[in-house]
Design a protein around this motif. Structure first.
Motif, mmCIF file in Angstrom:
data_model
loop_
_atom_site.group_PDB
_atom_site.id
_atom_site.type_symbol
_atom_site.label_atom_id
_atom_site.label_comp_id
_atom_site.label_asym_id
_atom_site.label_seq_id
_atom_site.Cartn_x
_atom_site.Cartn_y
_atom_site.Cartn_z
ATOM 1 N N PHE A 34 0.838 -1.192 0.000
ATOM 2 C CA PHE A 34 0.000 0.000 0.000
ATOM 3 C C PHE A 34 0.878 1.249 0.000
ATOM 4 O O PHE A 34 1.973 1.261 0.554
ATOM 5 C CB PHE A 34 -0.888 0.026 1.246
ATOM 6 C CG PHE A 34 -1.643 -1.243 1.473
ATOM 7 C CD1 PHE A 34 -1.096 -2.257 2.254
ATOM 8 C CD2 PHE A 34 -2.892 -1.438 0.921
ATOM 9 C CE1 PHE A 34 -1.789 -3.443 2.466
ATOM 10 C CE2 PHE A 34 -3.592 -2.611 1.125
ATOM 11 C CZ PHE A 34 -3.034 -3.620 1.894
ATOM 12 N N TYR A 36 0.279 5.258 1.187
ATOM 13 C CA TYR A 36 -0.561 6.251 1.826
ATOM 14 C C TYR A 36 0.106 7.618 1.664
ATOM 15 O O TYR A 36 1.327 7.740 1.721
ATOM 16 C CB TYR A 36 -0.718 5.970 3.321
ATOM 17 C CG TYR A 36 -1.624 4.802 3.653
ATOM 18 C CD1 TYR A 36 -1.139 3.493 3.599
ATOM 19 C CD2 TYR A 36 -2.943 5.000 4.030
ATOM 20 C CE1 TYR A 36 -1.964 2.419 3.914
ATOM 21 C CE2 TYR A 36 -3.774 3.938 4.346
ATOM 22 C CZ TYR A 36 -3.275 2.651 4.285
ATOM 23 O OH TYR A 36 -4.088 1.587 4.596
ATOM 24 N N GLN A 38 0.180 11.437 3.409
ATOM 25 C CA GLN A 38 -0.169 12.134 4.645
ATOM 26 C C GLN A 38 0.278 13.579 4.558
ATOM 27 O O GLN A 38 1.477 13.865 4.541
ATOM 28 C CB GLN A 38 0.447 11.450 5.876
ATOM 29 C CG GLN A 38 -0.036 12.053 7.182
ATOM 30 C CD GLN A 38 0.430 11.287 8.400
ATOM 31 O OE1 GLN A 38 1.452 10.606 8.379
ATOM 32 N NE2 GLN A 38 -0.330 11.383 9.489
ATOM 33 N N PRO A 44 -3.347 9.665 7.528
ATOM 34 C CA PRO A 44 -2.938 9.041 6.259
ATOM 35 C C PRO A 44 -4.144 8.728 5.377
ATOM 36 O O PRO A 44 -5.203 8.311 5.857
ATOM 37 C CB PRO A 44 -2.233 7.760 6.700
ATOM 38 C CG PRO A 44 -1.829 8.020 8.109
ATOM 39 C CD PRO A 44 -2.909 8.878 8.684
ATOM 40 N N LEU A 46 -5.229 6.525 1.935
ATOM 41 C CA LEU A 46 -4.817 5.462 1.016
ATOM 42 C C LEU A 46 -4.918 5.959 -0.424
ATOM 43 O O LEU A 46 -5.974 6.453 -0.838
ATOM 44 C CB LEU A 46 -5.713 4.243 1.207
ATOM 45 C CG LEU A 46 -5.430 3.057 0.301
ATOM 46 C CD1 LEU A 46 -4.075 2.439 0.637
ATOM 47 C CD2 LEU A 46 -6.532 2.010 0.433
ATOM 48 N N PHE A 49 -3.000 0.556 -3.858
ATOM 49 C CA PHE A 49 -2.620 -0.752 -3.330
ATOM 50 C C PHE A 49 -2.331 -1.665 -4.510
ATOM 51 O O PHE A 49 -2.881 -1.504 -5.593
ATOM 52 C CB PHE A 49 -3.675 -1.335 -2.407
ATOM 53 C CG PHE A 49 -5.028 -1.528 -3.028
ATOM 54 C CD1 PHE A 49 -5.998 -0.532 -2.920
ATOM 55 C CD2 PHE A 49 -5.346 -2.692 -3.700
ATOM 56 C CE1 PHE A 49 -7.243 -0.698 -3.475
ATOM 57 C CE2 PHE A 49 -6.598 -2.870 -4.255
ATOM 58 C CZ PHE A 49 -7.549 -1.869 -4.148
ATOM 59 N N LEU A 88 3.775 7.175 2.805
ATOM 60 C CA LEU A 88 4.038 6.009 3.637
ATOM 61 C C LEU A 88 3.836 4.734 2.822
ATOM 62 O O LEU A 88 2.778 4.550 2.217
ATOM 63 C CB LEU A 88 3.103 5.988 4.843
ATOM 64 C CG LEU A 88 3.151 7.197 5.774
ATOM 65 C CD1 LEU A 88 1.977 7.172 6.733
ATOM 66 C CD2 LEU A 88 4.451 7.218 6.545
ATOM 67 N N PHE A 101 4.123 -0.371 8.585
ATOM 68 C CA PHE A 101 4.360 0.897 7.898
ATOM 69 C C PHE A 101 5.845 1.240 7.892
ATOM 70 O O PHE A 101 6.552 1.007 8.867
ATOM 71 C CB PHE A 101 3.608 2.034 8.584
ATOM 72 C CG PHE A 101 2.134 2.045 8.298
ATOM 73 C CD1 PHE A 101 1.262 1.326 9.082
ATOM 74 C CD2 PHE A 101 1.633 2.780 7.239
ATOM 75 C CE1 PHE A 101 -0.101 1.326 8.813
ATOM 76 C CE2 PHE A 101 0.278 2.794 6.962
ATOM 77 C CZ PHE A 101 -0.584 2.058 7.752
ATOM 78 N N GLY A 104 8.168 6.643 6.077
ATOM 79 C CA GLY A 104 7.672 7.674 5.173
ATOM 80 C C GLY A 104 8.779 8.456 4.493
ATOM 81 O O GLY A 104 9.882 8.613 5.041
#
Lengths: 111, 115
Positions: A34, A36, A38, A44, A46, A49, A88, A101, A104
């Motif tokens: 995934f 993300y 932010q 965060p 999405l 994916f 991320l 995770f 980032g």
């Protein structure tokens, strides 16, 4: 211990260029990947994916997965100042497992 | 994706007190999680909130400090107990397994400052 590694940045990219964000993961059994986004002070969101080797495109975003190399990347075409955020990378082994995770990568699009 | 709300959005608390954070989802979800994000840091999973049973805590987090409730498939609470300034952070709930997908979506977060 399962790990997800990202370059913390900041990564500076001129407006209109392609931003390339990279991520490696340690667990070869990982199945789902995934990305993300932010923004500062926000939660965060999405954006992509991917489950299978190869490329997955969605608008200006392309996720690339190479399970043999344990590598996943995100390309952002025609970068805009609004793309400036922390991205991320996240990985999970299966749908009932927790997501791991990365720390980032801060992306800065230069006007 | 589901609509996720958290209350309060922010709070300033005194050392030694407790704060309960609520997470509400507009649809039934299988998985709910609680995360902490300290300033300039990435997300740290605190626990998985299990409906009908005790939460599953990650290493470094204990039930006495972070009790969690999950009375149904749309609601969960996280309590931060006996707070210290080190608990100042953003607390986020997330939900997963929406419509069979194994993705997670995050609530807006609760910004906690402990004096």
């Amino acid at each position: 211990q399962k790990e997800v590694e990202q370059n913390s940045g900041p990564l500076s990219v001129p407006e209109g260029a392609i931003a390339s964000l990279n991520c490696t993961y340690s667990d070869r059994g990982s199945q789902s990947f995934f990305w993300y986004r932010q923004y500062s002070g926000k939660s965060p969101e999405l954006i992509m994916f991917i489950y299978s080797n190869g490329d997955k495109e969605d608008g200006r975003f392309t996720a690339q997965l190479n399970k043999a190399s344990q590598y996943v990347s995100l390309l952002i075409r025609d970068s805009q100042p609004s793309d400036s955020a922390t991205y991320l990378c996240a990985v999970t082994m299966n749908r009932d497992d927790k997501i791991i995770f990365g720390k980032g990568t801060r992306l800065h699009i230069l006007p | 994706s589901a609509v996720i709300s958290q209350k309060p959005s922010r709070d300033i608390c005194q050392r030694g007190t407790s704060l309960t954070i609520q997470c509400q989802v507009d649809s039934q979800v299988t998985m709910m999680f609680w995360y902490r994000q300290q300033p300039g840091q990435s997300l740290t999973l605190i626990a998985t909130a299990n409906q009908g049973s005790e939460a599953t805590y990650e290493s470094g987090f204990v039930i006495d400090k972070f009790p969690i409730s999950r009375p149904n498939l749309t609601f969960s609470t996280l309590t931060v107990s006996n707070m210290s300034p080190e608990d100042s952070s953003i607390y986020l709930c997330s939900v997963g397994n929406l419509a069979g997908a194994d993705t997670q979506y995050f609530g807006p977060g609760t910004r906690l400052t402990v004096l």
